[in-house]
Design an enzyme around this catalytic site. Structure first.
Site, PDB file in Angstrom:
ATOM      1  N   ASN A   1      -3.378 -21.994   4.184  1.00 59.17           N
ATOM      2  CA  ASN A   1      -2.878 -23.242   4.755  1.00 59.17           C
ATOM      3  C   ASN A   1      -3.666 -24.451   4.262  1.00 59.17           C
ATOM      4  O   ASN A   1      -3.101 -25.498   3.932  1.00 59.17           O
ATOM      5  CB  ASN A   1      -2.964 -23.186   6.290  1.00 59.17           C
ATOM      6  CG  ASN A   1      -1.635 -22.823   6.933  1.00 59.17           C
ATOM      7  OD1 ASN A   1      -0.589 -22.915   6.301  1.00 59.17           O
ATOM      8  ND2 ASN A   1      -1.680 -22.408   8.176  1.00 59.17           N
ATOM      9  N   ASP A  23       4.068 -21.994   6.387  1.00 57.31           N
ATOM     10  CA  ASP A  23       5.220 -21.633   7.216  1.00 57.31           C
ATOM     11  C   ASP A  23       6.181 -20.731   6.444  1.00 57.31           C
ATOM     12  O   ASP A  23       6.752 -19.783   6.999  1.00 57.31           O
ATOM     13  CB  ASP A  23       5.954 -22.887   7.680  1.00 57.31           C
ATOM     14  CG  ASP A  23       5.173 -23.662   8.740  1.00 57.31           C
ATOM     15  OD1 ASP A  23       4.173 -23.120   9.251  1.00 57.31           O
ATOM     16  OD2 ASP A  23       5.566 -24.810   9.040  1.00 57.31           O
ATOM     17  N   GLU A  29      -0.814 -16.108  12.752  1.00 62.01           N
ATOM     18  CA  GLU A  29      -0.425 -15.279  11.613  1.00 62.01           C
ATOM     19  C   GLU A  29      -0.463 -13.791  11.955  1.00 62.01           C
ATOM     20  O   GLU A  29      -0.565 -12.935  11.081  1.00 62.01           O
ATOM     21  CB  GLU A  29      -1.349 -15.555  10.415  1.00 62.01           C
ATOM     22  CG  GLU A  29      -2.797 -15.151  10.615  1.00 62.01           C
ATOM     23  CD  GLU A  29      -3.662 -16.224  11.265  1.00 62.01           C
ATOM     24  OE1 GLU A  29      -4.899 -16.155  11.093  1.00 62.01           O
ATOM     25  OE2 GLU A  29      -3.122 -17.123  11.944  1.00 62.01           O
TER      26      GLU A  29
END
Length: 304
Positions: free
Chosen positions: A184, A193, A220
């Site tokens: 990320n 995403d 996650e």
């Protein structure tokens, strides 16, 4: 159970009089799939097995009345949400009040008027369809499209009680995307995403049996439930799932474990018992995930 292949909704009619069953069946059969039961016992069995969208239930039946049956239906987890319309020849407000208090959604009075029966049934089927759609939306994780944690809790409870009754095994597996924070941070949250969605659906498509279940647990992390699956079979399937994710070859240049996206996983296979603490029994799956992450990630650990 899902809607039949025709896409039509199901209506179960429970009445001890064959004439009433035939008349109501003929009135409704053009618009819905009709199921018939001539006793409370048979009606309860069909309600549990076929999960109709609506039940028409006669108030006055021998052995078990409609009032007694609706109490059972409303206390059974598999049938409590099915709307019930009472059928009665009793034009008595106290009986109607009693039925509504027990959970009936409406009344149909004898003798039957075709247009009124069709209108009332159509209304409550529409409401049932709308309620089911809202329930489904409430149980779906909007980012990944798989079940959310709320749905997982419900399914786990259902599978646990079923396994305890049948004395069968249940495997619980926790999975986590390795070094997802680094992904990320360097590729951006939009890219992250997409990875969550792709990994979730790859795992879902890797499950083979209709009752194998996956949900997003949070962040996650994912959870998989494998009913009636022993340790060897579950271990083999999860290894396959992890490999399927690796075979996506999603670049992760900022992971010290691998240059592609990988998963860590921990699992446990147990034999649920009625009075066993559910949380304590499945905690080893979470412990094994922690162990897999502590021992280098990109691996599956299974509780002994």
């Amino acid at each position: 159970m899902s809607e039949p292949a025709t896409g039509r909704q199901r209506v179960l009619i429970i009445d001890d009089q064959k004439t009433n069953l035939k008349v109501l069946g003929d009135i409704l059969r053009q618009d819905v799939d009709v199921m018939l039961a001539q006793s409370a016992e048979q009606g309860l069995r069909k309600a549990i097995e076929y999960q109709p969208d609506l039940i028409l239930l006669d108030v006055l039946m021998p052995e078990t009345s409609g009032f007694e049956l609706i109490k059972t239906l409303k206390h059974q987890s598999l049938t409590s949400g099915i709307p019930v319309i009472f059928i009665t020849a009793l034009n008595d407000s106290s009986h109607e009040e009693q039925g509504l208090h027990l959970g009936a959604c409406d009344y149909i009075y004898k003798p039957f008027h075709t247009a009124i029966v069709q209108a009332r049934v159509r209304l409550h089927l529409q409401l049932a369809r709308q309620r089911r759609m809202l329930e489904q939306l409430a149980h779906i994780d909007p980012l990944t499209g798989i079940a959310n944690r709320r749905k997982y809790a419900q399914v786990l409870d259902l599978y646990w009680r079923s396994a305890a009754r049948q004395q069968s095994s249940l495997s619980v597996v926790m999975l986590d995307i390795d070094h997802f924070k680094e992904y990320n941070d360097h590729y951006g949250h939009a890219a992250g995403d997409k990875i969550l969605h792709l990994v979730a659906n790859t795992l879902k498509n890797s499950l083979k049996r209709p009752n194998d279940f996956i949900a997003r647990y949070g962040g996650e992390e994912f959870v998989i439930l494998l009913p009636e699956s022993n340790e060897d079979g579950s271990h083999q399937l999860i290894e396959f799932c992890l490999q399927q994710v690796k075979d996506l070859h999603i670049r992760h240049d900022y992971s010290p474990v691998s240059d592609i996206i990988t998963l860590s996983a921990g699992g446990v296979s147990c034999m649920p018992a009625q009075h066993q603490q559910l949380e304590a029994a499945i905690k080893p799956a979470d412990d094994m995930l922690y162990q897999a992450k502590q021992q280098g990630k990109n691996q599956l650990r299974w509780a002994n």
